[in-house]
Motif scaffolding. Structure first.
Motif, PDB file in Angstrom:
ATOM      1  N   SER A  19      12.485  47.262 -42.323  1.00 50.75           N
ATOM      2  CA  SER A  19      12.932  47.736 -43.687  1.00 50.75           C
ATOM      3  C   SER A  19      12.036  48.553 -43.952  1.00 50.75           C
ATOM      4  CB  SER A  19      12.134  46.696 -45.170  1.00 50.75           C
ATOM      5  OG  SER A  19      11.709  47.197 -45.849  1.00 50.75           O
ATOM      6  N   ARG A  20      10.634  49.254 -43.379  1.00 51.53           N
ATOM      7  CA  ARG A  20      10.494  50.750 -43.427  1.00 51.53           C
ATOM      8  C   ARG A  20      11.595  51.388 -43.076  1.00 51.53           C
ATOM      9  NH1 ARG A  20       5.740  48.701 -41.210  1.00 51.53           N
ATOM     10  NH2 ARG A  20       5.603  50.287 -39.512  1.00 51.53           N
ATOM     11  N   ALA A  21      11.874  51.506 -42.166  1.00 52.26           N
ATOM     12  CA  ALA A  21      12.780  52.609 -41.197  1.00 52.26           C
ATOM     13  C   ALA A  21      13.984  52.428 -41.962  1.00 52.26           C
ATOM     14  CB  ALA A  21      13.019  51.205 -39.266  1.00 52.26           C
ATOM     15  N   ARG A  22      14.190  51.324 -42.859  1.00 52.11           N
ATOM     16  CA  ARG A  22      15.448  51.028 -43.443  1.00 52.11           C
ATOM     17  C   ARG A  22      15.658  52.553 -44.446  1.00 52.11           C
ATOM     18  NH1 ARG A  22      16.009  46.992 -44.924  1.00 52.11           N
ATOM     19  NH2 ARG A  22      16.484  45.749 -42.735  1.00 52.11           N
ATOM     20  N   ARG A  23      13.809  52.680 -45.084  1.00 48.32           N
ATOM     21  CA  ARG A  23      13.919  53.087 -46.266  1.00 48.32           C
ATOM     22  C   ARG A  23      14.233  54.682 -46.067  1.00 48.32           C
ATOM     23  NH1 ARG A  23       9.967  48.972 -48.273  1.00 48.32           N
ATOM     24  NH2 ARG A  23       8.714  49.954 -46.582  1.00 48.32           N
ATOM     25  N   ALA A  31      23.271  63.607 -37.028  1.00 47.42           N
ATOM     26  CA  ALA A  31      22.078  63.332 -38.788  1.00 47.42           C
ATOM     27  C   ALA A  31      20.915  62.170 -38.112  1.00 47.42           C
ATOM     28  CB  ALA A  31      23.060  63.833 -39.622  1.00 47.42           C
ATOM     29  N   LEU A  32      22.009  61.066 -38.138  1.00 47.97           N
ATOM     30  CA  LEU A  32      21.285  59.953 -37.904  1.00 47.97           C
ATOM     31  C   LEU A  32      20.112  60.003 -37.216  1.00 47.97           C
ATOM     32  CD1 LEU A  32      20.534  56.794 -38.424  1.00 47.97           C
ATOM     33  CD2 LEU A  32      23.043  55.946 -37.297  1.00 47.97           C
ATOM     34  N   LEU A  33      21.105  60.158 -35.884  1.00 49.72           N
ATOM     35  CA  LEU A  33      19.991  60.149 -34.738  1.00 49.72           C
ATOM     36  C   LEU A  33      18.563  61.277 -34.668  1.00 49.72           C
ATOM     37  CD1 LEU A  33      22.392  60.821 -32.161  1.00 49.72           C
ATOM     38  CD2 LEU A  33      21.644  58.857 -31.907  1.00 49.72           C
ATOM     39  N   VAL A  34      19.364  62.516 -35.853  1.00 51.19           N
ATOM     40  CA  VAL A  34      17.833  63.321 -36.016  1.00 51.19           C
ATOM     41  C   VAL A  34      17.023  62.489 -36.632  1.00 51.19           C
ATOM     42  CG1 VAL A  34      17.434  65.735 -37.268  1.00 51.19           C
ATOM     43  CG2 VAL A  34      19.137  65.232 -35.808  1.00 51.19           C
ATOM     44  N   VAL A  35      17.375  61.870 -37.640  1.00 55.31           N
ATOM     45  CA  VAL A  35      16.654  60.654 -38.589  1.00 55.31           C
ATOM     46  C   VAL A  35      15.652  59.434 -37.606  1.00 55.31           C
ATOM     47  CG1 VAL A  35      15.853  58.959 -40.606  1.00 55.31           C
ATOM     48  CG2 VAL A  35      17.338  60.861 -40.261  1.00 55.31           C
ATOM     49  N   LEU A  36      16.581  59.183 -36.722  1.00 60.76           N
ATOM     50  CA  LEU A  36      15.921  58.237 -35.648  1.00 60.76           C
ATOM     51  C   LEU A  36      14.689  58.372 -34.865  1.00 60.76           C
ATOM     52  CD1 LEU A  36      19.262  55.970 -34.839  1.00 60.76           C
ATOM     53  CD2 LEU A  36      17.405  54.898 -36.200  1.00 60.76           C
ATOM     54  N   GLU A  37      14.466  59.912 -34.846  1.00 67.69           N
ATOM     55  CA  GLU A  37      13.782  60.592 -33.982  1.00 67.69           C
ATOM     56  C   GLU A  37      12.546  60.710 -34.172  1.00 67.69           C
ATOM     57  OE1 GLU A  37      13.894  61.810 -31.057  1.00 67.69           O
ATOM     58  OE2 GLU A  37      15.681  61.983 -29.817  1.00 67.69           O
ATOM     59  N   THR A  38      12.171  60.278 -35.891  1.00 62.72           N
ATOM     60  CA  THR A  38      10.711  60.824 -36.925  1.00 62.72           C
ATOM     61  C   THR A  38      10.088  59.143 -36.764  1.00 62.72           C
ATOM     62  OG1 THR A  38      11.930  59.912 -38.776  1.00 62.72           O
ATOM     63  CG2 THR A  38      11.979  62.313 -37.674  1.00 62.72           C
ATOM     64  N   LEU A  39      11.551  57.835 -36.278  1.00 63.60           N
ATOM     65  CA  LEU A  39      10.921  56.742 -36.155  1.00 63.60           C
ATOM     66  C   LEU A  39       9.479  56.137 -34.989  1.00 63.60           C
ATOM     67  CD1 LEU A  39      14.101  54.888 -37.351  1.00 63.60           C
ATOM     68  CD2 LEU A  39      11.801  55.796 -39.077  1.00 63.60           C
TER      69      LEU A  39
END
Length: 287
Positions: free
Chosen positions: A152-156, A107-115
């Motif tokens: 910070s933006r990525a964390r949110r 799930a984290l990897l999938v979210v990271l793909e959006t950054l």
């Protein structure tokens, strides 16, 4: 080859692989990044490296950033495809898969793909590996304050709470627009009002070649630098946040990245480096 250097690199290999895998989400690419890091180390003067662990993390981070940017230009890995293909006669290692599942959730990897690449790198290095922003900043070509804001933006976004980030974008656009208007109109008082008293301006060699001061601190000096000189600047999103760009014949020459704190400009980073200009994400905005 110096056996001591080989030993020290091997001591850091697992950490470097973990950093690369969390940034890239791909085992083969992570291995490639680690191997390239070793090649660069072997070609460097190790006696000049005071902190080998920090040096290796910086190098692997830069390599991963380049790989992310190349991937965006030439996409090869669809979202969710984070594991190498297995041949029919290859049996997965259950213990290895369990370790990977524990350290990096899909799930984290999938979210990271959006950054964006900068967001992904800043978030992974700082939040997952405790790398200080002072060390992250030169990797992504930003000031420490800007690197902190990007993380910070990525964390949110990773936490699934984009609303505050949207508010930040709207507020930053208002501040940057006010700065641009005051600069165009040579309104010195208005510039002072939008600048933090301790604002810092930094310019890389590419931007300095067009007359920008490499480093300038204080609202008065920064206001004087821009007063009446931003007629050709245009409002854009710079890697997802409002900023400015100065263009000539349709090509960007200098990108203005802003750090806004409490409704005022706390830092301005001017970038004119050719490699940076080739990779930065610029999206036009209406004033």
């Amino acid at each position: 080859m110096d056996d001591w250097l080989v030993l020290r690199f091997e001591e850091n290999r697992d950490r470097l692989r973990a950093v690369a895998y969390r940034i890239l989400g791909s085992e083969p690419e992570a291995e490639d990044a680690v191997q390239e890091t070793w090649i660069r180390l072997s070609r460097s003067d190790s006696e000049t490296i005071d902190n080998l662990g920090g040096w290796l993390t910086t190098v692997v981070g830069r390599i991963c950033l380049d790989m992310l940017r190349a991937r965006r230009v030439r996409p090869e890995h669809p979202v969710g495809d984070h594991s190498p293909a297995l041949a029919d006669d290859v049996v997965p290692d259950p213990e290895l898969e369990a370790i990977q599942a524990d350290s990096v959730g899909l799930a984290l990897l999938v979210v990271l793909e959006t950054l964006s690449p900068a967001e992904r790198l800043a978030f992974v290095l700082h939040d997952l590996f405790a790398v200080p922003f002072e060390e992250i900043a030169p990797i992504i070509g930003r000031s420490p304050a800007a690197a902190r804001q990007i993380a910070s933006r990525a964390r949110r976004r990773v936490r699934g709470t984009p609303e505050p980030a949207d508010v930040d974008v709207v507020r930053q656009k208002e501040v940057v627009s006010a700065f641009l208007s005051a600069a165009r109109e040579a309104d010195f008082s208005a510039l002072l009002a939008v600048l933090d008293p301790e604002v810092v301006l930094r310019a890389d060699a590419g931007a300095a070649a067009y007359g920008s001061s490499p480093v300038l601190a204080g609202a008065a000096g920064v206001a004087q630098q821009f007063s009446g000189r931003a007629a050709a600047a245009k409002l854009v999103l710079v890697d997802g946040m409002p900023g400015l760009v100065w263009m000539r014949r349709g090509e960007p020459l200098i990108v203005f990245s802003f750090t806004v704190v409490d409704g005022r400009v706390a830092a301005i980073d001017l970038r004119g480096d050719a490699e940076y200009l080739q990779n930065v994400d610029l999206v036009p905005l209406k004033g």
